[in-house]
Motif scaffolding. Structure first.
Motif, mmCIF file in Angstrom:
data_model
loop_
_atom_site.group_PDB
_atom_site.id
_atom_site.type_symbol
_atom_site.label_atom_id
_atom_site.label_comp_id
_atom_site.label_asym_id
_atom_site.label_seq_id
_atom_site.Cartn_x
_atom_site.Cartn_y
_atom_site.Cartn_z
ATOM 1 N N UNK A 173 34.289 -31.969 3.644
ATOM 2 C CA UNK A 173 34.971 -32.427 2.270
ATOM 3 C C UNK A 173 36.676 -32.802 3.549
ATOM 4 N N UNK A 174 36.716 -32.023 3.986
ATOM 5 C CA UNK A 174 37.811 -32.603 4.611
ATOM 6 C C UNK A 174 37.762 -34.125 5.254
ATOM 7 N N UNK A 175 36.235 -34.096 5.875
ATOM 8 C CA UNK A 175 36.871 -35.897 6.451
ATOM 9 C C UNK A 175 36.839 -36.823 5.538
ATOM 10 N N UNK A 176 35.848 -36.295 3.797
ATOM 11 C CA UNK A 176 35.598 -37.301 2.740
ATOM 12 C C UNK A 176 37.607 -37.094 2.455
ATOM 13 N N UNK A 227 40.075 -37.874 4.474
ATOM 14 C CA UNK A 227 40.447 -38.188 5.304
ATOM 15 C C UNK A 227 40.462 -39.969 4.757
ATOM 16 N N UNK A 228 38.773 -40.021 4.287
ATOM 17 C CA UNK A 228 38.301 -41.395 4.073
ATOM 18 C C UNK A 228 38.284 -41.883 3.067
ATOM 19 N N UNK A 229 39.102 -41.036 2.197
ATOM 20 C CA UNK A 229 39.202 -41.323 0.751
ATOM 21 C C UNK A 229 40.979 -41.433 0.421
ATOM 22 N N UNK A 230 41.559 -41.114 1.936
ATOM 23 C CA UNK A 230 42.974 -41.491 2.105
ATOM 24 C C UNK A 230 43.059 -42.470 2.844
ATOM 25 N N UNK A 231 42.035 -42.629 3.122
ATOM 26 C CA UNK A 231 41.824 -44.508 4.388
ATOM 27 C C UNK A 231 42.844 -44.121 5.814
#
Length: 99
Positions: free
Chosen positions: A26-29, A31-35
């Motif tokens: 969830x935390x990695x997603x 970061x991904x969603x924030x680019x």
């Protein structure tokens, strides 16, 4: 700036890793969603993309943070740290050259 977060697992921590994995992802997603996420993944304990019961020996994350302190704080708050999966975590500045 980019930072590398390289963690080493405690031997025999696969069950703890699997239990904490949803919160970790969830935390990695986020970061991904924030680019901000460049790459993330575990180190299989054997030469296989699916090591089964052999498990993993650690993880690597490369992501953008505002400072080394921010990256270290993010790493310290990882659910794998709280669950006792990681034996050690190293955070260093990273300069992407290729591709």
């Amino acid at each position: 700036m980019l930072y590398m977060i390289c963690a080493t697992d405690v031997e025999g921590s696969l069950d703890k890793r699997l239990q904490a994995r949803p919160a970790h992802l969830e935390r990695l997603h986020q970061l991904k969603n924030e680019g901000r996420l460049i790459l993330a993944g575990p180190f299989p304990a054997i030469d296989s993309p699916d090591p089964g019961p052999a498990g993993f020996t650690g993880s690597l994350v490369v992501a953008e943070f505002g400072s080394l302190e921010d990256a270290q704080s993010w790493a310290n708050d990882d659910p794998y740290v709280a669950a006792g999966v990681y034996e050690s975590v190293v955070v260093k500045p990273y300069k992407k050259v290729l591709p």
